[in-house]
Design a protein around this motif. Structure first.
Motif, PDB file in Angstrom:
ATOM      1  N   THR A  17      43.950  -0.605   3.753  1.00 29.34           N
ATOM      2  CA  THR A  17      45.260  -1.049   3.301  1.00 29.34           C
ATOM      3  C   THR A  17      45.664  -0.356   2.002  1.00 29.34           C
ATOM      4  OG1 THR A  17      44.928  -3.218   4.306  1.00 29.34           O
ATOM      5  CG2 THR A  17      46.622  -3.066   2.620  1.00 29.34           C
ATOM      6  N   TYR A  18      46.931  -0.025   1.906  1.00 29.19           N
ATOM      7  CA  TYR A  18      47.519   0.468   0.666  1.00 29.19           C
ATOM      8  C   TYR A  18      48.895  -0.156   0.546  1.00 29.19           C
ATOM      9  CZ  TYR A  18      49.621   3.610  -2.768  1.00 29.19           C
ATOM     10  OH  TYR A  18      50.261   4.117  -3.869  1.00 29.19           O
ATOM     11  N   GLN A  19      49.117  -0.864  -0.569  1.00 23.75           N
ATOM     12  CA  GLN A  19      50.341  -1.629  -0.751  1.00 23.75           C
ATOM     13  C   GLN A  19      50.525  -2.569   0.446  1.00 23.75           C
ATOM     14  OE1 GLN A  19      53.437   1.279  -1.640  1.00 23.75           O
ATOM     15  NE2 GLN A  19      52.589   1.669  -3.684  1.00 23.75           N
ATOM     16  N   ASP A  20      51.618  -2.448   1.178  1.00 23.32           N
ATOM     17  CA  ASP A  20      51.859  -3.350   2.306  1.00 23.32           C
ATOM     18  C   ASP A  20      51.580  -2.689   3.656  1.00 23.32           C
ATOM     19  OD1 ASP A  20      52.685  -5.445   0.654  1.00 23.32           O
ATOM     20  OD2 ASP A  20      54.749  -4.703   0.591  1.00 23.32           O
ATOM     21  N   VAL A  21      50.968  -1.512   3.656  1.00 26.83           N
ATOM     22  CA  VAL A  21      50.688  -0.784   4.895  1.00 26.83           C
ATOM     23  C   VAL A  21      49.210  -0.937   5.235  1.00 26.83           C
ATOM     24  CG1 VAL A  21      50.732   1.449   6.066  1.00 26.83           C
ATOM     25  CG2 VAL A  21      52.532   0.854   4.431  1.00 26.83           C
ATOM     26  N   LYS A  22      48.933  -1.317   6.474  1.00 29.71           N
ATOM     27  CA  LYS A  22      47.564  -1.569   6.905  1.00 29.71           C
ATOM     28  C   LYS A  22      47.262  -0.815   8.193  1.00 29.71           C
ATOM     29  CE  LYS A  22      44.485  -5.397   8.226  1.00 29.71           C
ATOM     30  NZ  LYS A  22      44.378  -6.874   8.367  1.00 29.71           N
ATOM     31  N   PHE A  23      46.125  -0.120   8.201  1.00 29.30           N
ATOM     32  CA  PHE A  23      45.602   0.530   9.398  1.00 29.30           C
ATOM     33  C   PHE A  23      44.350  -0.232   9.824  1.00 29.30           C
ATOM     34  CE2 PHE A  23      48.134   3.841   7.569  1.00 29.30           C
ATOM     35  CZ  PHE A  23      48.591   4.602   8.636  1.00 29.30           C
ATOM     36  N   LYS A  24      44.306  -0.666  11.062  1.00 26.65           N
ATOM     37  CA  LYS A  24      43.145  -1.375  11.580  1.00 26.65           C
ATOM     38  C   LYS A  24      42.587  -0.612  12.777  1.00 26.65           C
ATOM     39  CE  LYS A  24      41.369  -5.834  13.142  1.00 26.65           C
ATOM     40  NZ  LYS A  24      41.660  -7.255  13.420  1.00 26.65           N
ATOM     41  N   VAL A  25      41.353  -0.144  12.650  1.00 28.88           N
ATOM     42  CA  VAL A  25      40.683   0.548  13.752  1.00 28.88           C
ATOM     43  C   VAL A  25      40.173  -0.501  14.729  1.00 28.88           C
ATOM     44  CG1 VAL A  25      38.884   2.178  14.419  1.00 28.88           C
ATOM     45  CG2 VAL A  25      40.005   2.399  12.182  1.00 28.88           C
ATOM     46  N   LEU A  26      40.610  -0.405  15.990  1.00 28.52           N
ATOM     47  CA  LEU A  26      40.303  -1.430  16.986  1.00 28.52           C
ATOM     48  C   LEU A  26      39.107  -1.094  17.867  1.00 28.52           C
ATOM     49  CD1 LEU A  26      43.942  -2.134  18.248  1.00 28.52           C
ATOM     50  CD2 LEU A  26      42.691  -3.361  16.465  1.00 28.52           C
ATOM     51  N   GLU A  27      39.011   0.182  18.284  1.00 25.14           N
ATOM     52  CA  GLU A  27      38.068   0.505  19.349  1.00 25.14           C
ATOM     53  C   GLU A  27      37.868   2.011  19.394  1.00 25.14           C
ATOM     54  OE1 GLU A  27      37.662  -0.901  24.057  1.00 25.14           O
ATOM     55  OE2 GLU A  27      39.560  -1.077  22.972  1.00 25.14           O
ATOM     56  N   SER A  85      54.561   7.490  16.081  1.00 24.82           N
ATOM     57  CA  SER A  85      53.762   8.705  16.256  1.00 24.82           C
ATOM     58  C   SER A  85      54.429   9.911  15.600  1.00 24.82           C
ATOM     59  CB  SER A  85      53.524   8.978  17.742  1.00 24.82           C
ATOM     60  OG  SER A  85      54.746   9.089  18.438  1.00 24.82           O
ATOM     61  N   SER A  86      55.763   9.911  15.523  1.00 23.96           N
ATOM     62  CA  SER A  86      56.476  11.005  14.862  1.00 23.96           C
ATOM     63  C   SER A  86      56.458  10.850  13.348  1.00 23.96           C
ATOM     64  CB  SER A  86      57.926  11.076  15.361  1.00 23.96           C
ATOM     65  OG  SER A  86      57.978  11.330  16.748  1.00 23.96           O
ATOM     66  N   GLY A  87      56.147   9.654  12.862  1.00 23.77           N
ATOM     67  CA  GLY A  87      56.092   9.421  11.430  1.00 23.77           C
ATOM     68  C   GLY A  87      54.733   9.711  10.818  1.00 23.77           C
ATOM     69  N   VAL A  88      53.769  10.146  11.650  1.00 22.07           N
ATOM     70  CA  VAL A  88      52.428  10.493  11.165  1.00 22.07           C
ATOM     71  C   VAL A  88      52.379  11.986  10.853  1.00 22.07           C
ATOM     72  CG1 VAL A  88      49.977  10.587  11.736  1.00 22.07           C
ATOM     73  CG2 VAL A  88      51.367   8.656  12.507  1.00 22.07           C
ATOM     74  N   LEU A  95      44.956  10.735   6.929  1.00 23.50           N
ATOM     75  CA  LEU A  95      46.315  10.906   7.448  1.00 23.50           C
ATOM     76  C   LEU A  95      47.333  10.387   6.454  1.00 23.50           C
ATOM     77  CD1 LEU A  95      47.526   7.941   8.588  1.00 23.50           C
ATOM     78  CD2 LEU A  95      45.744   8.330  10.273  1.00 23.50           C
ATOM     79  N   LYS A  96      48.560  10.855   6.618  1.00 23.28           N
ATOM     80  CA  LYS A  96      49.673  10.394   5.799  1.00 23.28           C
ATOM     81  C   LYS A  96      50.794   9.921   6.710  1.00 23.28           C
ATOM     82  CE  LYS A  96      51.042  12.235   2.045  1.00 23.28           C
ATOM     83  NZ  LYS A  96      51.623  13.151   1.054  1.00 23.28           N
ATOM     84  N   LEU A  97      51.593   9.026   6.170  1.00 17.90           N
ATOM     85  CA  LEU A  97      52.825   8.613   6.826  1.00 17.90           C
ATOM     86  C   LEU A  97      54.000   9.212   6.067  1.00 17.90           C
ATOM     87  CD1 LEU A  97      52.242   4.812   7.596  1.00 17.90           C
ATOM     88  CD2 LEU A  97      52.334   6.678   9.247  1.00 17.90           C
TER      89      LEU A  97
END
Length: 375
Positions: free
Chosen positions: A127-137, A171-174, A227-229
């Motif tokens: 997490t950074y600020q209000d953005v969260k990446f969660k690896v699922l599988e 996906s285009s925002g990555v 990665l960046k957004l």
């Protein structure tokens, strides 16, 4: 009326009528339970890391022309042979027991991985600020390392991401995606896409492991994915664990060659897992020592369609080619159709749209198909 989600009662009823739970299902449940946090406080633990971008990189992105493995993801599948339809419907509502990979329509290899219990559940978030990446599988077969990441952000709604200038698909925002294993970063073969209409805020990432790296990467490893957004001056770093889930791999080096008046085609190697097929082949222009630009284009428009022993075409996922003297050497990646394929049929064809297309009879180069027997 009985409650359809009364799992305790259904399990008792099924135990009377059905055989014991399969090993695949038991291993899947055990792996899921092991991945869960031990306490509620652990469930809220998140990693914070700040690594500014130091270089600009445009990754290869899977498009419709390269067979996007982005089928409809949403309904999880409880892969077993002992549950009734009603029981399966109940279990689908329990998170993490089923595999999201089971529902990937466009990639039968990843779908097989989900159905056969060849994936690994992951419980980590960044997490950074209000953005969260969660690896699922994750899933790894020695050729492909794939993983699913759920994204949560205030400017993300049903897969549409506001980058501050425009609203685009997630996906285009990555941008600026890197995959690092033990300090080594493959310079190609990284693809990502949406995980599908039913999981619009989830991304599917895949890294094809180069053939010259397969012997140097262990069966268990942690990848550093950066990665960046768009619109964010921050580089996320995800630590993604992988475990090779299958040893059922066929490696053959047939060095089969066939020719006609114009071309010489050789299949050098086939590496087949229940998930992925890697084919190394070449096509040479006869009577030439080197290739002109026109001749390079001529060879570039010839690709290889691959079929299994049931006549099913393997979905082409990606390919890389290198010119050498009078030939073009290809390494192509396909989704494996089944885990018990006995042989492959390789057919050179002339491209109309892209090499992942469903090939018509008039596109094949007649008389040049080859049968590759698998052990």
């Amino acid at each position: 009326m009985s409650n359809p989600f009364n799992l305790d009662q259904k399990l008792k009823e099924q135990a009377k009528e059905r055989p014991a739970m399969s090993k695949i299902v038991r291993n899947r449940i055990d792996a899921t339970l092991d991945s869960l946090p031990e306490s509620a406080s652990q469930m809220n633990m998140e990693s914070f890391q700040d690594h500014p971008s130091k270089r600009v990189h445009k990754p290869l992105r899977r498009t419709a022309g390269a067979a996007v493995a982005a089928g409809v993801l949403g309904l999880t599948v409880f892969a077993s042979g002992f549950v009734s339809p009603a029981m399966a419907d109940s279990l689908r509502n329990i998170p993490l027991i089923g595999s999201l990979f089971s529902s990937i329509e466009a990639d039968i290899g990843l779908r097989t991985a989900g159905n056969e219990g060849l994936t690994t559940p992951v419980n980590s978030s960044f997490t950074y600020q209000d953005v969260k990446f969660k690896v699922l599988e994750t899933v790894y077969d020695g050729t492909r390392a794939a993983f699913l990441v759920h994204v949560t952000a205030p400017n993300l709604n049903q897969g549409m991401y506001d980058n501050g200038k425009d609203i685009v698909k997630l996906s285009s925002g990555v941008e600026n995606v890197f995959f690092d294993v033990n300090g080594s970063r493959p310079d190609s073969g990284l693809f990502y896409s949406s995980a599908g209409a039913n999981e619009p805020d989830t991304l599917l990432f895949e890294q094809v492991i180069p053939a010259d790296h397969t012997g140097t990467i262990p069966d268990q490893f942690e990848a550093k994915v950066k990665l960046k957004l768009q619109g964010m001056d921050h580089e996320f770093e995800l630590t993604v664990p992988f475990t090779k889930s299958t040893t059922d791999t066929h490696n053959v080096q047939p060095n089969s060659t066939i020719e006609n008046d114009l071309y010489t085609v050789t299949v050098n190697k086939a590496e087949v897992t229940p998930i992925t097929t890697r084919l190394t082949a070449s096509i040479a222009l006869k009577g030439e020592e080197t290739l002109s630009k026109k001749e390079e284009k001529q060879l570039r428009e010839i690709r290889f369609a691959v079929y299994d022993d049931q006549g099913r075409q393997l979905t082409a996922l990606s390919g890389e080619g290198v010119y050498q003297a009078n030939q073009l050497n290809w390494e192509n990646i396909y989704a494996t159709t089944a885990k018990d394929v006995k042989y492959l049929i390789v057919k050179p064809f002339k491209v109309k749209d892209d090499f992942a297309e469903e090939v018509k009879d008039d596109q094949f180069i007649k008389g040049m198909e080859m049968k590759i027997q698998l052990p």
